[in-house]
Design a protein around this motif. Structure first.
Motif, PDB file in Angstrom:
ATOM      1  N   ALA A 175       0.827  -1.257  -0.073  1.00 40.46           N
ATOM      2  CA  ALA A 175       0.018  -0.100   0.047  1.00 40.46           C
ATOM      3  C   ALA A 175       0.777   1.267   0.052  1.00 40.46           C
ATOM      4  N   THR A 176       0.288   2.465  -0.424  1.00 41.16           N
ATOM      5  CA  THR A 176       0.896   3.641  -0.357  1.00 41.16           C
ATOM      6  C   THR A 176       0.068   4.532   0.288  1.00 41.16           C
ATOM      7  N   LEU A 199       6.463  10.377   1.236  1.00 41.46           N
ATOM      8  CA  LEU A 199       5.941   9.212   0.388  1.00 41.46           C
ATOM      9  C   LEU A 199       6.153   7.712   1.443  1.00 41.46           C
ATOM     10  N   ARG A 200       5.024   7.469   1.834  1.00 39.56           N
ATOM     11  CA  ARG A 200       5.185   6.133   2.540  1.00 39.56           C
ATOM     12  C   ARG A 200       4.644   4.932   1.578  1.00 39.56           C
ATOM     13  N   THR A 201       5.329   4.042   1.748  1.00 40.73           N
ATOM     14  CA  THR A 201       5.388   2.831   0.927  1.00 40.73           C
ATOM     15  C   THR A 201       5.397   1.523   2.048  1.00 40.73           C
ATOM     16  N   ASP A 202       4.101   0.887   1.989  1.00 38.07           N
ATOM     17  CA  ASP A 202       4.287  -0.337   2.894  1.00 38.07           C
ATOM     18  C   ASP A 202       4.702  -1.568   1.925  1.00 38.07           C
ATOM     19  N   VAL A 203       5.483  -2.290   2.553  1.00 37.54           N
ATOM     20  CA  VAL A 203       6.197  -3.413   1.643  1.00 37.54           C
ATOM     21  C   VAL A 203       6.123  -4.780   2.455  1.00 37.54           C
ATOM     22  N   ASP A 204       6.141  -5.843   1.564  1.00 38.72           N
ATOM     23  CA  ASP A 204       5.901  -6.913   2.352  1.00 38.72           C
ATOM     24  C   ASP A 204       7.213  -7.642   2.182  1.00 38.72           C
TER      25      ASP A 204
END
Length: 345
Positions: A175-176, A199-204
């Motif tokens: 998600a961003t 800029l937030r980036t959620d990473v697996d």
């Protein structure tokens, strides 16, 4: 002797004002531009002169007073004391991942593009947090479009872009979530550039969600304006309002985020400025994993970068195994930040 006492009093007044006003009063963004090592150099110079005072009674009060000023100002210097006595980082579970954060200074528009991308490839990072994906055209910021080349150069990375911010990740993007002022999806690039500074980036990462905050806080002054004109101070006031808005949004979002996280980028904020105090109080400064006594990232003069404007913070569930600034080889006025991280249970 009177001059020395007056100088000590003036420095005490400046230090008191700095402790009270930095991060709270827009005007103090201007004195805040001073090199942080000033908070070490001035009291040391006063202390050296104090020992030369021929009158012992004066020396008995002057020297302790200057020592107190030195101690009060040391946190503003940005010195990394752990470089003198390295402390092993806490053990962490899981494989390490590498992150590279860098203000590119107008992307590759002022460099040899091939050398620019070679430099990025040499970092071999799992996650890249890059700022200034833009150009400088006719005295203003302008949009660039290199997405096709970025995807060709980094076929194993997912690409996320918002205004001037680019995040590349070898891991799947979950998600961003937006951080900061609301920006419509179809907003003009100039509006996105102005409002999206986080800029937030959620990473697996191996089944675990991790948040990466790519940050570029607005600069506080416009050097094209004269300090003797009203426009200079109007820019500072407007910059202060924009900076506060971005800092507040970042602090709120990160404080409410339960996931492991890294906040990194160009904050245009030195160790001597109070703007970073809320982040420093809540999150871990990666500086302690650096081997540099004075980790500077900008303003190279006489072989030293006198300001640290680029920062990296982690939550308690992220262990920083290595933190180093990297020479940009003339392609940017900022050094890059290289980190090796591992997730804790």
């Amino acid at each position: 002797m009177r001059l020395l006492a007056a100088a000590t009093g003036l420095w005490a007044a400046f230090l008191l004002l700095d402790l009270v006003a930095s991060g709270r009063w827009w005007f103090w963004l201007i004195p805040g531009l001073a090199p942080p090592l000033l908070f070490l150099a001035v009291p040391v110079a006063l202390l050296a002169l104090g020992w030369t005072v021929p009158a012992p009674p004066v020396r008995r009060w002057l020297v302790p007073a200057v020592v107190a000023l030195l101690v009060a100002g040391l946190p503003r210097t940005g010195l990394n004391w752990t470089a003198l006595v390295p402390v092993p980082g806490p053990a962490a579970a899981g494989p390490a991942l590498t992150v590279f954060s860098w203000n590119t200074e107008y992307w590759d528009t002022t460099d040899d593009p091939d050398a620019f991308y070679r430099f990025l490839h040499d970092r071999d990072a799992d996650v890249y947090l890059l700022q200034e994906y833009l150009a400088w055209v006719r005295e203003t910021h302008a949009e660039v479009d290199e997405l096709d080349r970025i995807r060709r150069e980094f076929p194993g990375h997912r690409v996320v872009v918002a205004g001037e911010l680019v995040t590349l990740s070898r891991f799947p993007v979950l998600a961003t979530p937006p951080v900061g002022p609301e920006v419509a999806p179809d907003a003009p690039w100039a509006e996105t550039f102005t409002k999206r500074k986080v800029l937030r980036t959620d990473v697996d990462i191996h089944g675990r969600a991790v948040s990466f905050y790519n940050v570029h806080i607005p600069v506080q002054v416009d050097t094209r304006e004269s300090v003797f004109g009203g426009a200079f101070y109007r820019v500072v006031r407007e910059a202060d309002a924009a900076r506060r808005e971005q800092f507040a949004a970042l602090e709120r979002d990160a404080a409410a985020n339960p996931q492991p996280l890294l906040i990194a980028g160009d904050f245009n904020t030195s160790p001597a400025m109070g703007d970073l105090d809320p982040l420093r109080a809540r999150f871990h400064d990666a500086r302690s994993a650096s081997g540099e006594l004075y980790p500077g990232s900008w303003g190279g003069v006489l072989g030293t970068d006198w300001w640290r404007l680029d920062w990296a913070f982690t939550s308690r569930t992220v262990s920083v195994q290595r933190y180093a600034f990297v020479d940009a080889l003339g392609m940017s006025d900022h050094r890059g930040q290289e980190l090796r991280l591992a997730l804790r249970p």
